[in-house]
Design a protein around this motif. Structure first.
Motif, PDB file in Angstrom:
ATOM      1  N   ALA A 209      -4.981  -4.772  -0.278  1.00 57.04           N
ATOM      2  CA  ALA A 209      -6.178  -5.356   0.329  1.00 57.04           C
ATOM      3  C   ALA A 209      -6.364  -6.790  -0.140  1.00 57.04           C
TER       4      ALA A 209
ATOM      5  N   TYR B  90       0.837  -1.204   0.000  1.00 52.73           N
ATOM      6  CA  TYR B  90       0.000   0.000   0.000  1.00 52.73           C
ATOM      7  C   TYR B  90       0.871   1.252   0.000  1.00 52.73           C
TER       8      TYR B  90
ATOM      9  N   VAL C  68     -10.900  -3.893   3.561  1.00 51.35           N
ATOM     10  CA  VAL C  68     -10.317  -4.853   4.496  1.00 51.35           C
ATOM     11  C   VAL C  68     -11.170  -4.954   5.759  1.00 51.35           C
TER      12      VAL C  68
ATOM     13  N   PRO D 225      -9.032   0.968   0.342  1.00 50.90           N
ATOM     14  CA  PRO D 225      -8.500  -0.323   0.788  1.00 50.90           C
ATOM     15  C   PRO D 225      -8.749  -0.603   2.269  1.00 50.90           C
TER      16      PRO D 225
END
Length: 334
Positions: A211, A52, A303, A299
């Motif tokens: 994710a 990320y 998640v 994301p």
């Protein structure tokens, strides 16, 4: 796992307030003296957070961000050229020997070492030039949930402050509320469909690839289900050959410039007869999604929704999500 994942919105709200000063100071330093590149170092869920970081820093700041293999420093002992670089070490415990050795080597090579770590008095924190506590609190479940999301939010706050992006800074204020809405999303249809599954793909792209990686790991850890994460672009370079009638696919769509391509991929999967659960807005989506305050926040919301589903799926498949077999909370690799 259920309780700790549910705590994530409150953890993030407290963390964003607690870390504002340290991250503002770090961002100001990085603006005055920009690094030639960013190197991340992590394992497990923390390495997904590093994915990320790569996507965020490259898309918001245009700075090349690469993952350093911990084995290069700890096993092969090969010095790396890192003068002036930002070395970002991400860890829950801050105790793994390979991560410590690489952080030490990066500092010796002239990098600025920043530790994002949940245990603020850990050996990794002691090695770092700057410590960014995750403030997730103790996690008793072996599977990391709130500490992973806290890693993403720390990266997001650093990226927002470093870039000076007003829209992203405003989104941080609204992120905890959006996380609460994401926790309420009902993904039980995926639970029912995946109870008998043996394999599946998890698809993301760009900012959302992290994710997908995290979801695939949690399927293995908590549900005893073999899952592989792929970019929505990369899956077409070979892995698509396995997708046929009834093949299960979970798609975690990123609401940005990658969305149209992901929608087209969902249509292609379904045309092949795959059973697709798609967390995306619009008629193609069959899993509800919380609207993010900014695409870079998506994301984290995905998640958060996934964790609730994964906990339920683990129980439905006869697994204890808090005590996966053969795993420990702290993994120390050399």
């Amino acid at each position: 796992m259920f309780r700790e994942a549910a705590e994530a919105p409150d953890v993030l709200a407290a963390q964003l307030a607690a870390n504002r000063d340290v991250l503002s100071a770090l961002a100001a330093e990085l603006q005055r003296s920009p690094p030639p590149f960013v190197a991340t170092c992590a394992r497990g869920s923390s390495d997904h957070a590093a994915t990320y970081a790569k996507a965020l820093l490259e898309t918001r700041l245009g700075i090349v961000t690469t993952s350093v293999s911990p084995s290069v420093g700890s096993v092969y002992s090969v010095p790396q050229r890192m003068r002036g670089a930002l070395f970002l070490a991400i860890s829950q415990s801050g105790r793994s020997p390979d991560l410590l050795r690489n952080a030490e080597a990066a500092r010796e090579a002239g990098a600025r070492v920043v530790a994002m770590v949940n245990v603020a008095d850990s050996p990794l924190a002691a090695l770092a030039d700057v410590v960014v506590p995750l403030h997730a609190g103790p996690e008793r479940s072996v599977a990391a949930t709130k500490s992973y999301l806290a890693s993403l939010s720390a990266i997001l706050q650093l990226g927002a402050l470093w870039s000076g992006d007003a829209a992203l800074l405003d989104a941080l204020e609204r992120l905890p509320g959006a996380m609460r809405r994401a926790w309420d999303c009902d993904w039980s249809d995926a639970v029912d469909g995946l109870v008998p599954a043996r394999n599946l793909y998890v698809i993301g792209r760009g900012l959302g690839l992290a994710a997908a990686q995290e979801a695939a790991l949690k399927f293995k850890e908590t549900c005893g289900l073999h899952a592989e994460a792929y970019s929505a672009a990369e899956v077409k370079h070979g892995p698509m050959a396995l997708v046929g009638e009834g093949f299960p696919v979970l798609v975690l769509a990123q609401p940005d410039a990658t969305l149209d391509g992901t929608r087209a991929l969902v249509a292609e999967f379904r045309a092949r007869g795959a059973r697709v659960w798609a967390a995306l807005p619009g008629p193609e989506g069959n899993l509800p999604v919380a609207a993010p305050p900014h695409p870079a926040c998506a994301p984290l919301l995905l998640v958060q929704s996934f964790y609730r589903m994964a906990n339920a799926l683990a129980i439905a498949r006869g697994h204890d999500p808090d005590q996966p077999p053969h795993l420990n909370k702290v993994t120390e690799t050399v």
